[in-house]
Write a protein that holds these residues in place. Structure first.
Motif, PDB file in Angstrom:
ATOM      1  N   ASP A 146      -2.081  11.162   0.501  1.00 21.24           N
ATOM      2  CA  ASP A 146      -3.401  10.510   0.563  1.00 21.24           C
ATOM      3  C   ASP A 146      -3.464   9.552   1.755  1.00 21.24           C
ATOM      4  O   ASP A 146      -3.590   8.346   1.607  1.00 21.24           O
ATOM      5  N   ARG A 147      -3.398  10.118   2.959  1.00 31.32           N
ATOM      6  CA  ARG A 147      -3.224   9.294   4.149  1.00 31.32           C
ATOM      7  C   ARG A 147      -4.541   8.700   4.637  1.00 31.32           C
ATOM      8  O   ARG A 147      -5.543   9.417   4.740  1.00 31.32           O
ATOM      9  N   PRO A 148      -4.545   7.409   4.967  1.00 30.49           N
ATOM     10  CA  PRO A 148      -5.746   6.803   5.540  1.00 30.49           C
ATOM     11  C   PRO A 148      -6.120   7.491   6.857  1.00 30.49           C
ATOM     12  O   PRO A 148      -5.243   7.920   7.619  1.00 30.49           O
ATOM     13  N   LYS A 149      -7.420   7.604   7.089  1.00 28.54           N
ATOM     14  CA  LYS A 149      -7.911   8.323   8.268  1.00 28.54           C
ATOM     15  C   LYS A 149      -7.351   7.741   9.564  1.00 28.54           C
ATOM     16  O   LYS A 149      -6.937   8.481  10.471  1.00 28.54           O
ATOM     17  N   GLU A 150      -7.303   6.421   9.652  1.00 28.40           N
ATOM     18  CA  GLU A 150      -6.808   5.754  10.861  1.00 28.40           C
ATOM     19  C   GLU A 150      -5.357   6.152  11.148  1.00 28.40           C
ATOM     20  O   GLU A 150      -4.977   6.420  12.289  1.00 28.40           O
ATOM     21  N   LEU A 151      -4.573   6.222  10.099  1.00 28.34           N
ATOM     22  CA  LEU A 151      -3.168   6.576  10.236  1.00 28.34           C
ATOM     23  C   LEU A 151      -3.001   8.032  10.639  1.00 28.34           C
ATOM     24  O   LEU A 151      -2.216   8.372  11.530  1.00 28.34           O
ATOM     25  N   GLN A 152      -3.759   8.904   9.986  1.00 31.14           N
ATOM     26  CA  GLN A 152      -3.696  10.328  10.302  1.00 31.14           C
ATOM     27  C   GLN A 152      -4.080  10.579  11.757  1.00 31.14           C
ATOM     28  O   GLN A 152      -3.420  11.367  12.466  1.00 31.14           O
ATOM     29  N   GLU A 199       8.506  -6.552  19.482  1.00 29.93           N
ATOM     30  CA  GLU A 199       7.319  -7.421  19.490  1.00 29.93           C
ATOM     31  C   GLU A 199       7.508  -8.611  20.428  1.00 29.93           C
ATOM     32  O   GLU A 199       6.584  -8.980  21.168  1.00 29.93           O
ATOM     33  N   LYS A 200       8.677  -9.211  20.416  1.00 27.25           N
ATOM     34  CA  LYS A 200       8.946 -10.334  21.323  1.00 27.25           C
ATOM     35  C   LYS A 200       8.863  -9.886  22.781  1.00 27.25           C
ATOM     36  O   LYS A 200       8.326 -10.585  23.641  1.00 27.25           O
ATOM     37  N   ARG A 201       9.371  -8.703  23.063  1.00 30.15           N
ATOM     38  CA  ARG A 201       9.309  -8.151  24.418  1.00 30.15           C
ATOM     39  C   ARG A 201       7.858  -7.927  24.852  1.00 30.15           C
ATOM     40  O   ARG A 201       7.476  -8.230  25.992  1.00 30.15           O
ATOM     41  N   LEU A 202       7.035  -7.417  23.963  1.00 36.88           N
ATOM     42  CA  LEU A 202       5.640  -7.127  24.298  1.00 36.88           C
ATOM     43  C   LEU A 202       4.857  -8.399  24.604  1.00 36.88           C
ATOM     44  O   LEU A 202       3.998  -8.401  25.491  1.00 36.88           O
ATOM     45  N   ILE A 203       5.139  -9.475  23.887  1.00 33.18           N
ATOM     46  CA  ILE A 203       4.475 -10.757  24.163  1.00 33.18           C
ATOM     47  C   ILE A 203       4.786 -11.205  25.591  1.00 33.18           C
ATOM     48  O   ILE A 203       3.904 -11.629  26.342  1.00 33.18           O
ATOM     49  N   MET A 204       6.031 -11.078  25.978  1.00 40.24           N
ATOM     50  CA  MET A 204       6.454 -11.474  27.321  1.00 40.24           C
ATOM     51  C   MET A 204       5.796 -10.590  28.392  1.00 40.24           C
ATOM     52  O   MET A 204       5.284 -11.076  29.403  1.00 40.24           O
ATOM     53  N   LEU A 205       5.777  -9.276  28.134  1.00 42.67           N
ATOM     54  CA  LEU A 205       5.226  -8.349  29.127  1.00 42.67           C
ATOM     55  C   LEU A 205       3.708  -8.442  29.213  1.00 42.67           C
ATOM     56  O   LEU A 205       3.127  -8.216  30.278  1.00 42.67           O
ATOM     57  N   ALA A 215      -1.143  -1.256  32.587  1.00 40.94           N
ATOM     58  CA  ALA A 215       0.035  -1.743  31.874  1.00 40.94           C
ATOM     59  C   ALA A 215      -0.354  -2.329  30.518  1.00 40.94           C
ATOM     60  O   ALA A 215       0.319  -2.080  29.502  1.00 40.94           O
ATOM     61  N   ILE A 216      -1.435  -3.095  30.495  1.00 47.90           N
ATOM     62  CA  ILE A 216      -1.894  -3.698  29.243  1.00 47.90           C
ATOM     63  C   ILE A 216      -2.245  -2.614  28.226  1.00 47.90           C
ATOM     64  O   ILE A 216      -1.934  -2.738  27.027  1.00 47.90           O
ATOM     65  N   GLU A 217      -2.837  -1.541  28.684  1.00 51.34           N
ATOM     66  CA  GLU A 217      -3.182  -0.435  27.778  1.00 51.34           C
ATOM     67  C   GLU A 217      -1.918   0.157  27.147  1.00 51.34           C
ATOM     68  O   GLU A 217      -1.888   0.462  25.945  1.00 51.34           O
ATOM     69  N   MET A 218      -0.873   0.306  27.955  1.00 42.81           N
ATOM     70  CA  MET A 218       0.385   0.849  27.439  1.00 42.81           C
ATOM     71  C   MET A 218       1.029  -0.116  26.444  1.00 42.81           C
ATOM     72  O   MET A 218       1.542   0.303  25.391  1.00 42.81           O
ATOM     73  N   GLU A 223       1.769  -2.012  20.505  1.00 39.80           N
ATOM     74  CA  GLU A 223       1.365  -2.987  19.487  1.00 39.80           C
ATOM     75  C   GLU A 223       0.640  -2.310  18.333  1.00 39.80           C
ATOM     76  O   GLU A 223       0.831  -2.669  17.163  1.00 39.80           O
ATOM     77  N   ILE A 224      -0.192  -1.315  18.648  1.00 40.64           N
ATOM     78  CA  ILE A 224      -0.908  -0.570  17.606  1.00 40.64           C
ATOM     79  C   ILE A 224       0.084   0.147  16.696  1.00 40.64           C
ATOM     80  O   ILE A 224      -0.056   0.138  15.468  1.00 40.64           O
ATOM     81  N   GLU A 225       1.106   0.764  17.300  1.00 41.09           N
ATOM     82  CA  GLU A 225       2.114   1.469  16.502  1.00 41.09           C
ATOM     83  C   GLU A 225       2.796   0.518  15.520  1.00 41.09           C
ATOM     84  O   GLU A 225       2.983   0.844  14.336  1.00 41.09           O
ATOM     85  N   ILE A 226       3.160  -0.658  16.002  1.00 40.64           N
ATOM     86  CA  ILE A 226       3.831  -1.638  15.135  1.00 40.64           C
ATOM     87  C   ILE A 226       2.899  -2.091  14.015  1.00 40.64           C
ATOM     88  O   ILE A 226       3.300  -2.176  12.845  1.00 40.64           O
ATOM     89  N   GLU A 227       1.655  -2.374  14.360  1.00 42.14           N
ATOM     90  CA  GLU A 227       0.692  -2.856  13.366  1.00 42.14           C
ATOM     91  C   GLU A 227       0.419  -1.789  12.305  1.00 42.14           C
ATOM     92  O   GLU A 227       0.276  -2.104  11.114  1.00 42.14           O
TER      93      GLU A 227
END
Length: 245
Positions: A146-152, A199-205, A215-218, A223-227
């Motif tokens: 029963d996967r949420p649409k956003e996740l699928q 996550e700590k690395r992404l804040i710095m980058l 670069a910000i898009e990447m 970040e989306i994957e982690i969230e």
């Protein structure tokens, strides 16, 4: 953007979900290896699991990856841990392995088989396993239907080959293996050595590349994957599959 990818993914403890205790659990599920098994670690990355395997197996490990800096990290760690004689690194693609047939008692692939694809990896790597040899690999797998649409939608784009556990077991058997054991990695396997330092690395980058839209898009994709995992970890996870040829 390869340079940024490796800037994001360099000097992390792991390059994907995993725990030493899960490496040990998977290894202990293998019933009858030789006292000093020949082991191939495919897509070893910086090699945290390689070091753990060397400690618990008394084996000779050939660790391959096609990113030389990861191999150099592994070599330094092996020297520090007194395991350099047990681990040989090779800059080799998992798509173009040139080992002799029936060379290995065990093929190991934590967080790597998705690169070549489960079916292709199982079929191609089988020739390098001795008769009755084993393979142990982790693969991201659906845990619920029963996967949420956003996740699928995310996984349809990021990795459309993702399957449920039963479908993966059926595929493993179709490729000529017997499943010895499988288990789901706990959530801390995602966070402790992977997502938390990432996550700590992404804040710095994000600060470093604040004026670079590409670069910000990447960075935002990471970040989306982690969230998504933070919100939907009940629906998918990494699964260890321990199988026999």
């Amino acid at each position: 953007m390869d340079k940024l990818f490796f800037e994001i993914h360099s000097n992390l403890p792991r390059e994907g979900p995993g725990l030493n205790e899960c490496t040990r659990k998977a290894f202990q599920a293998i019933p009858d290896l030789p006292d000093e098994p020949e082991i191939l670690d495919v897509g070893c990355g910086p090699g945290m699991q390689t070091i753990e395997l060397a400690k618990i197996s008394s084996g000779n490990i050939t660790a391959i990856d096609n990113h030389q800096p990861y191999l150099e990290v592994l070599e330094k760690t092996a020297q520090k841990e007194g395991l350099a004689e047990n681990i040989k690194t090779m800059n080799v693609s998992m798509f173009e392995m040139d080992f002799e047939r029936n060379s290995f008692d065990l093929i190991w692939a934590e967080g790597a088989i998705y690169i070549i694809g489960v079916e292709k990896g199982l079929n191609y790597w089988k020739q390098f396993l001795r008769p009755g040899g084993y393979m142990a690999f982790t693969e991201v797998s659906w845990l619920r239907e029963d996967r949420p649409k956003e996740l699928q939608q995310f996984w349809d784009e990021a990795y459309p080959a993702i399957k449920g556990i039963d479908a993966n077991i059926a595929l493993i058997e179709k490729c000529g293996y017997k499943v010895i054991e499988h288990f789901i990695l706990p959530e801390k396997a995602w966070w402790r050595d992977y997502y938390n330092p990432l996550e700590k690395r992404l804040i710095m980058l994000r600060e470093k590349y604040k004026s670079d839209n590409q670069a910000i898009e990447m960075i935002e994709q990471e970040e989306i994957e982690i969230e998504l995992y933070r919100r939907y970890s009940n629906w998918y996870g990494y699964v260890f599959y321990i199988v026999q040829k």
